[in-house]
Design an enzyme around this catalytic site. Sequence first.
Site, PDB file in Angstrom:
ATOM      1  N   ALA A  66       4.353   0.708  -0.594  1.00  0.00           N
ATOM      2  CA  ALA A  66       4.521  -1.197  -0.268  1.00  0.00           C
ATOM      3  C   ALA A  66       2.874  -0.689  -1.566  1.00  0.00           C
ATOM      4  O   ALA A  66       2.715   0.421  -2.188  1.00  0.00           O
ATOM      5  CB  ALA A  66       3.420  -0.689   0.849  1.00  0.00           C
ATOM      6  N   GLY A 111       7.458   2.633   1.601  1.00  0.00           N
ATOM      7  CA  GLY A 111       7.947   2.196   1.893  1.00  0.00           C
ATOM      8  C   GLY A 111       9.282   2.367   1.185  1.00  0.00           C
ATOM      9  O   GLY A 111      10.343   1.246   1.534  1.00  0.00           O
ATOM     10  N   GLU A 134       1.385   8.555   2.239  1.00  0.00           N
ATOM     11  CA  GLU A 134       0.395   7.834   3.163  1.00  0.00           C
ATOM     12  C   GLU A 134      -0.337   8.612   3.137  1.00  0.00           C
ATOM     13  O   GLU A 134      -1.440   8.107   3.306  1.00  0.00           O
ATOM     14  CB  GLU A 134       1.370   7.117   4.218  1.00  0.00           C
ATOM     15  CG  GLU A 134       2.142   5.507   3.812  1.00  0.00           C
ATOM     16  CD  GLU A 134       3.350   5.981   3.513  1.00  0.00           C
ATOM     17  OE1 GLU A 134       4.093   7.077   3.778  1.00  0.00           O
ATOM     18  OE2 GLU A 134       4.422   5.357   3.637  1.00  0.00           O
TER      19      GLU A 134
END
Length: 262
Positions: A66, A111, A134
């Site tokens: 992302a 993502g 992440e």
Amino acid sequence: MNYETIIFEVQDGIGVLKFNRPKALNAINEQVLQELNDAIDKVEKDSSIRVLILTGEGDKAFVAGADISHMVNLTPLQLRGFSRKGQETLFRLERLPIPVIACVNGYALGGGTEIAMACDFIYASENAKFGQPEINLGIIPGFGGTQRLSRLVGKAMAKELCMTGKMIDAKEAKEIGLVNQVFPPDKLWEETMKTARVLASKGKVSLKAVKDCIERGFDVDLRDGCYMESDAFALCMTSPDGKEGMTAFLEKRKPEFKGELE
Ligand code: CAA
């Protein structure tokens, strides 16, 4: 809709969707999600598309996650909305009635791994890298990574990847069952297309039935999954493709599947 962040083309019944922000390693922002949803609408409406391939533009990335520069300024509610929108998009991808192949040509991080996992299977180039990094940003996966990864590779391996945030190469990703096949970079596209053409020649009704039974059956108990299979089996047997396939066998000729879903 004119696309700026993806490229979507259809040729000979094979749809190819490329993430197209190579300068940002194809990172996913709201616009990408919007355009991706629009392309999924088109795939749903166009019955001539028999297989979909997802890949990344450029030679470096499938999708590097992302878009961090987009997410950093969002409020908690906006972030929940972004995460949900990503998740819903991936549910749509996963539930398409045709096979979807992730052709991973480089980084598939955060993502990117999550999108690849929502495809039916993953073909990767030797230089592809996977991971849920992440944790290194002080956050967690938000497009279903904690859920799909554990279903695909088991809880312990999913925890290790999400907790350490480490990247793994394509060979290791294959060893843990995340990736189906690994090819040299210059062979990846050719091999993906070869499989796409094989899939495009199969009966559409039975492909959808296999996908439904495995996807929906995975989250129910064995007996319910098997009953689901019986219903789909009977539908396939009596579908035009089923009749054609079995008649062709008995007549010792190649079947010609038309792909009607009725
Ligand atoms: N978001 C926004 N921009 C990104 C990006 C991302 N996820 N990944 C790469 N970029 C941008 C970089 O900022 C850089 O832009 P500039 O040229 O304008 O500086 C450009 O893409 C090229 O990247 P690098 O210079 O960093 O390239 P590199 O070869 O040195 O490193 C990399 C490549 C290891 C993939 C590195 O870019 C990286 O670590 N990217 C972030 C990966 C990541 O953390 N992904 C998870 C995001 S969060 C998420 O995905 C949550 C979720 O589940 C929904």
